[in-house]
Write an enzyme that holds these catalytic residues in place. Sequence first.
Site, mmCIF file in Angstrom:
data_model
loop_
_atom_site.group_PDB
_atom_site.id
_atom_site.type_symbol
_atom_site.label_atom_id
_atom_site.label_comp_id
_atom_site.label_asym_id
_atom_site.label_seq_id
_atom_site.Cartn_x
_atom_site.Cartn_y
_atom_site.Cartn_z
ATOM 1 N N LYS A 24 0.821 -1.214 0.090
ATOM 2 C CA LYS A 24 -0.030 -0.078 0.009
ATOM 3 C C LYS A 24 1.098 1.303 0.035
ATOM 4 O O LYS A 24 0.482 2.343 -0.782
ATOM 5 C CB LYS A 24 -1.004 0.040 1.040
ATOM 6 N N ASP B 129 -11.617 2.321 3.512
ATOM 7 C CA ASP B 129 -11.916 0.910 3.479
ATOM 8 C C ASP B 129 -13.252 0.675 3.535
ATOM 9 O O ASP B 129 -13.600 -0.434 2.940
ATOM 10 C CB ASP B 129 -11.319 0.324 4.890
ATOM 11 N N GLN C 66 -5.294 -1.890 9.618
ATOM 12 C CA GLN C 66 -5.009 -3.245 8.831
ATOM 13 C C GLN C 66 -5.721 -4.160 9.657
ATOM 14 O O GLN C 66 -5.526 -4.413 10.845
ATOM 15 C CB GLN C 66 -3.549 -3.848 8.401
#
Length: 293
Positions: free
Chosen positions: A52, A119, A96
């Site tokens: 990322k 997200d 995460q």
Amino acid sequence: MAIIIDGKKTAEEMRKEFASRISAVKAKGHVPGLAVVLVGEDPASEVYVRMKGKACEELGMHSETIKLPADCSEKTLMDVIDRLNTDDKIDGILVQHPIPCVKDESGVFNRINPAKDVDCFNAINVGRLVIGDGYLFPCTPAGCIELLKRYKIDTKGKHAVVVGRSNIVGKPVANLLMQKIEGGNCTTTVVHTATKDIASFTKQADILVVAAGRPDYIKGDMIKDGAVVIDVGINRVADASKKSGFRLVGDCEYATCEKKASAITPVPGGVGPMTITMLMHNTILSAEKRVGI
Ligand code: GUN
């Protein structure tokens, strides 16, 4: 012979398209920025987080990675999120998963400012997705829809069957597939571990999206002729012939499904590369909103 839905090539095309959008944001005096929070040392998560950061760097975007120990307190993590929520350099925040230091991950996702929730795990954005007025969509499900759109798969009125009901893929992708949007507008069925006779449903699918987390679970005799197969699974299976000792396979048995499908995503190189690309897309979108584009 099925058409191979090439996620790697599509992701590269999309990243080229992002360049002018990023330049337009920069022309307004702002650099799109993503913050990734990693709790603990899960090796797979470390790889994803590095990828990322690298994707941001390649696109000329700002990125920050905040690493916290696996046993950090929930307060420490929430304080980091609070700081990022008000940091003007940051347009997107991603914590995460898995998050080893908390019992309830949704409490963490709900702490993220919805405008920075790239997200789309925050309950507000999940709700907007369901009612059809959101603009940030979860990355892997959005990547599946983008592939259907870019390969001009006619989805309207088709029967989409989703295998799996996770919050990260199954539920949101089913919601997107049923929305009245390009790449959606399907009659949508979700099957899961409690479903009786899963094959009786998968055989009805015009579009089959599989996110079961089980290597080679769907075989060719479980799909109908001409189905479009979107395989979200990425599983490591032991392979002594490889230097690493493993190879990657999807949730669909490629050799048998490819013979019956009209189009199929390979693993690797299908949905996988789309996930980070959609994360970049969401971060750019969030930056555009900030500068009024
Ligand atoms: N872990 C595996 N997939 C994801 C994802 O899409 N987002 C986050 N935050 N964590 C993940």
